[in-house]
Every structure is written in structure tokens, then in C-alpha cells.
Design an enzyme around this catalytic site. Structure first.
Site, PDB file in Angstrom:
ATOM      1  N   TRP A  61       0.395  -1.313   0.072  1.00  0.00           N
ATOM      2  CA  TRP A  61       0.167   0.071  -0.081  1.00  0.00           C
ATOM      3  C   TRP A  61       1.118   1.580  -0.252  1.00  0.00           C
ATOM      4  CZ3 TRP A  61      -4.196  -0.993  -0.912  1.00  0.00           C
ATOM      5  CH2 TRP A  61      -5.443  -2.205  -0.670  1.00  0.00           C
TER       6      TRP A  61
ATOM      7  N   GLU B 140      -2.606   6.676   6.441  1.00  0.00           N
ATOM      8  CA  GLU B 140      -1.601   8.058   8.288  1.00  0.00           C
ATOM      9  C   GLU B 140      -2.346   7.755   9.257  1.00  0.00           C
ATOM     10  OE1 GLU B 140       0.471   9.860   7.471  1.00  0.00           O
ATOM     11  OE2 GLU B 140       0.420  10.319   5.269  1.00  0.00           O
TER      12      GLU B 140
END
Ligand code: TGC
Ligand code: FAD
Length: 392
Positions: free
Chosen positions: A169, A371
Site C-alpha cells: 500500500w 496515515e
């Protein structure tokens, strides 16, 4: 080709708090987006491709390392300018902001903050100009929210390190020139290494089938006995705190960026509701529509004020990880809510590529996860106020 009609909502006159330089930087980014990126973004989104031709323009508006000092090729701007650039980029597309976030806060920042002078001089000017594109490898197939469990590792072979492992990812991976990679040494301590494209055993397969963030390239970083020169280890910080320090900066940028996506959805919904006639009147005249629009602008305004204050604290060097988490979590959730309401206001048209709403809505499903997920940020706030970590 569609015209970008965006008009920025500023209900509490936030512009009065910005300097002339802030406004110049923000307006330059806005104009560049309208002219160069808005006309092509839907097409690239549908093709699931990052528009690489925008890289020189991104560099010119300060989109690569906005706060990196001029001596390393950066524009040397303050944190509010950085935030305003992220807001404008994500107003267009979260994937565009992603490319800029990763390059700025996850690649340039660690080289600047944890690297030595030779590493700064070698990489930062090329990253600032867009000659090099970087990626950041923290997440692994079996370690997303818990990066401390990572399996990527390197061994000291005397004259070089031998790196093995896989990251998943990873934004910008398929075309990155360099990657800042986090891996454990033989004692299990996490370090950052700069891996360059072309090193034997380093491959970056693209991840296909994404229904979100399609205008950003995502892939894997695979290390199969990669010989990394010793001078590529970032010497000035190690441990999980090193990558988490980079995330503080990137999450701050996302907090601003998410407001941009919400502003675009609100602006489009307001315009559409005044133009669309049903039952002989503009739909904006119905109370239920006004409720949606009034709540949208209220939430956007609250997020703008929260984030401006966070920017002041970032400039002063006092913003904490938990304060940044609160803004990232709040603003992304707010933007998702605004996008969903805006989609309804557009009726059936809201599901088409005539409007940016559905694209923002799908993009924000990535932003709410990467994040640090929505729930991980809630737990960071919980830990901060109680003093008790509830992650495990
Ligand atoms: P924990 O025990 O809490 O902390 C380990 C050590 O790190 C220190 N620390 C920090 N240091 C600097 N800055 C921060 N923000 C820090 N947060 C923690 C901490 O003091 C400790 O130091 P020491 O010396 O005591 O060892 O760590 P934990 O393993 O319990 O994990 C905590 C948790 C869950 C909050 C953390 O791991 C986390 O944030 N997880 C989320 C992972 C994440 O956000 N991954 C993001 C990958 S990058 C990405 O998504 C890019 S998307 C890019 C794009 O396209 O825009
Ligand atoms: P998991 O950690 O498996 O989480 C799954 C669910 O479990 C989530 O809802 C989560 O909140 C929940 N959960 C996990 N732990 C807990 C807990 N302790 N308590 C309660 N709930 C919990 N990573 C990089 O390193 N670099 C990149 O450039 C990058 N770019 C990305 C780009 C995109 C488009 C996407 C989608 C992701 C990207 N990521 C990148 C990865 C991203 O950071 C991770 O997806 C994210 O950290 C979550 O990890 P995960 O997907 O493995 O989910």
C-alpha cells in the site's frame, strides 16, 4: 472540457488571519489547479493513472517540501503555507495531495531531519524540483496499524547492508526513484534506509483494482537481498518514533487537505441547489436543503478554525502528536460527511463524473484509513487524555 467554477467558502473571514504571502501562495496554487489539473483529473481518475505531466507544476507552486529550507532547494515556507497548499491540492483530488504529502513529509522530511548533510545535498534539491519522486515504506502486508511488528530487516555485511522484506500500500511506489524504507536491524531496532530504483533485488509492483484514490499510483516495495550502501542509512534518529515523527507532519497536511475536499463538495452543492428547479422552485429554497447546506458550512468553518490554530502551533513548534491526530480525524470524517450530503443534494447527477463529489467521496475512504485510521486517532486522543494506551 469542464470549467472549474470553484469559489472558496470563508464564512468566518479566515483570510483576515492570513498574511499577504499566505494568500499569494494559496491563490497561485488555486489558479494552477484550475488551469492545469481540473481539466484532466477526471480522465486520469477513470484511467487509474497519476498525471505525471503535473510534476513540474507541483514543484513550481511549492508542492514538494514547502517548509524545506532554500539551501536544500525547498521554498522555505511556514507551516500555514504548507497547509494551504495541501488544501488547494486536495480541493482538486486527494491523490494529487497524496503525491505531494508523501514527497514532502514522508521522504524529504526524514532526509532533512534524520539524514546527514551529504544525504540532504544529494537528494533534497532533486526531490524539491520533482526530478526525483520518492515513496515511504512503513506498512507491511501483516502490519498496518501496528508498524512496530514489522518484519522487514537488514543485516550488516561489513561494507553494505542486506535488506529483505516487503512493504504494501505504498503511494508513488510504481514510479518512485527512491524509497525511504523502515526496517529492523539485527537487534530489532527500526532504522530508515534510502533505497534507490535500480538496486538489484528491489521491485515495485503496482496495486490494481483500487476504487478509491485512483489518480494516485499505489504499489508494493519488495526487497530480495538488496545491497544498500552504508551511507544510505539515516543516521540521526531510530526507533518507531522516527517514522511516527514523519507521520506527524503528513497528518497535519491531511488535516488541511481534507478541508479542501469538503470545500469543493460544499461549493458545488450550493451552486447546484440554486440552479436546480423542482416543484417550480430552486431546491435551495426547501428547508431540508438549507439544513444540509447550513450544517456543511458550519462543520467546514469549525474545521478551518481548528486547523488554523494547529498551524500556529506547528509554526511555534508546540503542536503535539495528539493535537495533530484530533485534527486529522475530525477533518477527514467531516469531509466524508460533507461529501455524502453533497452527493444527495446533486440527486442522480451526483453519481456522475460531471461533478467531483463522487470522486472526493471515494478518495476520502482511503484518507480515513491511511496515515492512521479513524479509530487509531481516537485511541491516540484517548491515550493523551487518560494517560492509558488502549491499543493492545
Ligand atoms: P508507542 O509505544 O506508542 O510508541 C513507540 C515509540 O514512538 C514514540 N512516538 C512518537 N515519536 C515521535 N512522534 C510521534 N508521533 C510518536 N508517537 C509515538 C513513543 O514515544 C515511543 O518512543 P520510545 O522511545 O518510548 O520507544 O507505539 P505503538 O507500537 O504502541 O503504536 C502506537 C500507534 C498505534 C499510535 C502507532 O503505531 C500508529 O500511529 N499507528 C498507525 C500507523 C500509521 O499511521 N501508518 C501510516 C503509514 S504511512 C501512510 O499511510 C502514508 S499514506 C500517504 C499518502 O498517500 O498521503
Ligand atoms: P489494519 O491495521 O488491519 O486495521 C483494520 C481495522 O482494524 C481498522 O478499522 C482499524 O482501525 C482497526 N484496528 C486496528 N488496530 C486496532 C486497535 N488496536 N484497536 C481498535 N481498532 C483497531 N502506508 C505506507 O507505509 N506508505 C504509504 O505511502 C501508504 N499509502 C497508502 C495509500 C493508500 C491508498 C492506502 C489505502 C493505504 C496506504 N498506506 C500506506 C497504508 C495505510 O497506512 C494503512 O492502510 C493503515 O495504516 C491501516 O492499516 P491496515 O490497512 O493494515 O489496517
Amino acid at each position: 472540457m469542464k470549467t472549474d467554477q470553484f469559489q472558496a467558502p470563508d464564512y468566518y473571514n479566515l483570510d483576515d488571519l492570513l498574511t499577504d504571502e499566505h494568500k499569494l501562495i494559496r491563490d497561485s496554487a488555486r489558479e494552477w489547479i484550475k488551469k492545469e489539473v481540473s481539466p484532466i483529473i477526471e480522465d486520469y481518475y477513470e484511467r487509474a493513472e497519476f498525471p505525471k505531466q503535473v510534476i513540474p507544476g507541483l514543484a513550481a507552486i511549492g508542492g514538494f517540501g514547502p517548509y524545506i529550507p532554500e539551501q536544500y532547494g525547498g521554498p522555505g515556507l511556514d507551516q500555514i503555507s504548507y497547509g494551504l497548499i495541501m488544501q488547494e491540492l486536495e480541493r482538486c483530488d486527494s491523490g494529487l495531495r497524496s503525491t505531494s504529502s508523501v514527497q514532502s513529509s514522508l521522504v524529504m522530511y526524514p532526509i532533512y531531519a534524520y539524514g546527514n548533510e551529504a544525504q540532504r545535498m544529494k537528494y533534497l534539491p532533486k526531490l524539491a524540483s520533482g526530478e526525483f519522486i520518492g515513496s515511504f515504506g512503513l506498512t507491511e502486508p501483516d502490519h498496518g496499524s501496528n508498524p512496530s511488528g514489522m518484519l522487514s530487516n537488514f543485516k550488516d555485511m561489513g561494507d553494505h547492508y542486506l535488506l529483505n522484506g516487503a512493504k504494501m500500500w505504498i503511494s508513488n511506489a510504481p514510479f518512485c526513484d527512491i524509497a525511504v524504507v523502515w526496517a529492523k536491524n539485527e537487534e530489532g531496532r527500526i532504522h530508515g534506509l534510502i533505497v534507490e530504483r535500480g538496486m538489484d533485488g528491489f521491485t515495485t509492483p503496482e496495486t490494481h483494482g483500487k476504487l478509491s484514490l485512483r489518480a494516485s499510483a499505489t504499489g508494493e516495495l519488495i526487497f530480495d537481498n538488496v545491497k544498500v550502501p552504508k551511507e544510505n542509512l539515516l543516521p540521526n534518529k531510530s526507533g518507531l518514533g522516527a517514522p511516527l515523527g514523519c507521520l506527524d507532519s503528513a497528518r497535519y497536511g491531511i488535516a488541511w487537505g481534507a478541508i479542501g475536499a469538503a470545500m469543493d463538495c460544499y461549493d458545488s452543492a450550493l451552486r447546484y441547489s440554486k440552479e436546480r428547479i423542482q416543484f417550480g422552485k430552486p431546491i435551495a429554497s426547501f428547508q431540508l436543503m438549507q439544513k444540509k447546506l447550513a450544517e456543511m458550512i458550519t462543520e467546514i468553518t469549525k474545521a478551518q478554525l481548528l486547523t488554523f490554530r494547529l498551524g500556529q502551533m506547528k509554526n511555534a513548534g508546540t503542536a503535539t502528536t495528539a493535537q495533530i491526530s484530533m485534527a486529522k480525524r475530525n477533518n477527514v470524517a467531516m469531509a466524508l460527511d460533507v461529501a455524502r450530503e453533497a452527493r444527495q443534494i446533486h440527486g442522480a447527477m451526483g453519481i456522475t463524473n460531471e461533478y467531483s463529489i463522487m470522486r472526493h467521496m471515494a478518495n476520502l475512504e482511503s484518507v480515513v484509513t491511511y496515515e492512521g485510521t479513524h479509530d487509531i486517532h481516537l485511541l491516540i486522543t484517548g491515550m493523551d487524555i487518560t494517560g492509558i494506551p488502549a491499543f493492545k
